[in-house]
Design a protein around this motif. Structure first.
Motif, mmCIF file in Angstrom:
data_model
loop_
_atom_site.group_PDB
_atom_site.id
_atom_site.type_symbol
_atom_site.label_atom_id
_atom_site.label_comp_id
_atom_site.label_asym_id
_atom_site.label_seq_id
_atom_site.Cartn_x
_atom_site.Cartn_y
_atom_site.Cartn_z
ATOM 1 N N ILE A 142 0.886 -1.160 0.000
ATOM 2 C CA ILE A 142 0.000 0.000 0.000
ATOM 3 C C ILE A 142 0.927 1.213 0.000
ATOM 4 O O ILE A 142 1.710 1.403 0.938
ATOM 5 C CB ILE A 142 -0.934 0.003 1.212
ATOM 6 C CG1 ILE A 142 -1.812 -1.232 1.178
ATOM 7 C CG2 ILE A 142 -1.768 1.278 1.246
ATOM 8 C CD1 ILE A 142 -2.597 -1.481 2.436
ATOM 9 N N ILE A 143 0.870 1.996 -1.055
ATOM 10 C CA ILE A 143 1.791 3.112 -1.248
ATOM 11 C C ILE A 143 1.078 4.426 -0.986
ATOM 12 O O ILE A 143 0.011 4.691 -1.559
ATOM 13 C CB ILE A 143 2.386 3.089 -2.665
ATOM 14 C CG1 ILE A 143 3.125 1.767 -2.892
ATOM 15 C CG2 ILE A 143 3.308 4.282 -2.888
ATOM 16 C CD1 ILE A 143 3.463 1.485 -4.329
ATOM 17 N N LEU A 144 1.682 5.242 -0.155
ATOM 18 C CA LEU A 144 1.139 6.552 0.186
ATOM 19 C C LEU A 144 1.530 7.539 -0.909
ATOM 20 O O LEU A 144 2.715 7.752 -1.164
ATOM 21 C CB LEU A 144 1.700 6.987 1.540
ATOM 22 C CG LEU A 144 1.027 8.104 2.291
ATOM 23 C CD1 LEU A 144 -0.444 7.826 2.509
ATOM 24 C CD2 LEU A 144 1.715 8.292 3.636
ATOM 25 N N LEU A 145 0.543 8.127 -1.582
ATOM 26 C CA LEU A 145 0.803 9.070 -2.671
ATOM 27 C C LEU A 145 0.875 10.503 -2.159
ATOM 28 O O LEU A 145 1.505 11.350 -2.776
ATOM 29 C CB LEU A 145 -0.280 8.948 -3.748
ATOM 30 C CG LEU A 145 -0.419 7.565 -4.395
ATOM 31 C CD1 LEU A 145 -1.578 7.562 -5.376
ATOM 32 C CD2 LEU A 145 0.867 7.136 -5.062
ATOM 33 N N GLN A 146 0.190 10.778 -1.044
ATOM 34 C CA GLN A 146 0.174 12.119 -0.455
ATOM 35 C C GLN A 146 0.623 12.002 0.985
ATOM 36 O O GLN A 146 -0.020 11.359 1.790
ATOM 37 C CB GLN A 146 -1.236 12.721 -0.500
ATOM 38 C CG GLN A 146 -1.813 12.868 -1.885
ATOM 39 C CD GLN A 146 -3.251 13.331 -1.860
ATOM 40 O OE1 GLN A 146 -3.761 13.781 -0.836
ATOM 41 N NE2 GLN A 146 -3.918 13.220 -2.979
ATOM 42 N N GLU A 147 1.747 12.637 1.310
ATOM 43 C CA GLU A 147 2.278 12.561 2.679
ATOM 44 C C GLU A 147 1.514 13.488 3.603
ATOM 45 O O GLU A 147 1.176 14.568 3.306
ATOM 46 C CB GLU A 147 3.747 12.941 2.692
ATOM 47 C CG GLU A 147 4.636 11.911 2.017
ATOM 48 C CD GLU A 147 4.825 10.622 2.816
ATOM 49 O OE1 GLU A 147 4.740 10.635 4.044
ATOM 50 O OE2 GLU A 147 5.066 9.604 2.172
#
Length: 81
Positions: free
Chosen positions: A76-81
């Motif tokens: 699961i990749i976070l696109l917006q920190e």
């Protein structure tokens, strides 16, 4: 259910449990997120929150639906920190 609030909590948990990948994005395995006690207490419907966050382009993962066991190694990749 307050979806923006749930997604914000999800982002915090991914940052807590995840690590930076080769592209500098924070990612975490679905199995790690699913089996974490704190996440279990926060999210009534983790999979639903993940789908809502993906739809809003906050996170990304392969496939449409994640199931425990079968998809434990999906990032699961976070696109917006």
């Amino acid at each position: 259910m307050d979806v923006p609030h749930e997604i914000n909590l999800l982002v915090q948990e991914i940052q807590r449990l995840g690590s930076k990948n080769a592209d500098g994005q924070t990612s975490v395995k679905f199995g790690v997120l699913f089996s974490d006690d704190r996440c279990a207490n926060i999210f009534e419907a983790l999979v639903g929150t993940l789908k809502a966050a993906k739809k809003r382009k906050v996170i990304n993962f392969q496939g449409e639906l994640l199931l425990q066991g079968v998809h434990d190694n999906v990032d699961i990749i976070l696109l917006q920190e």
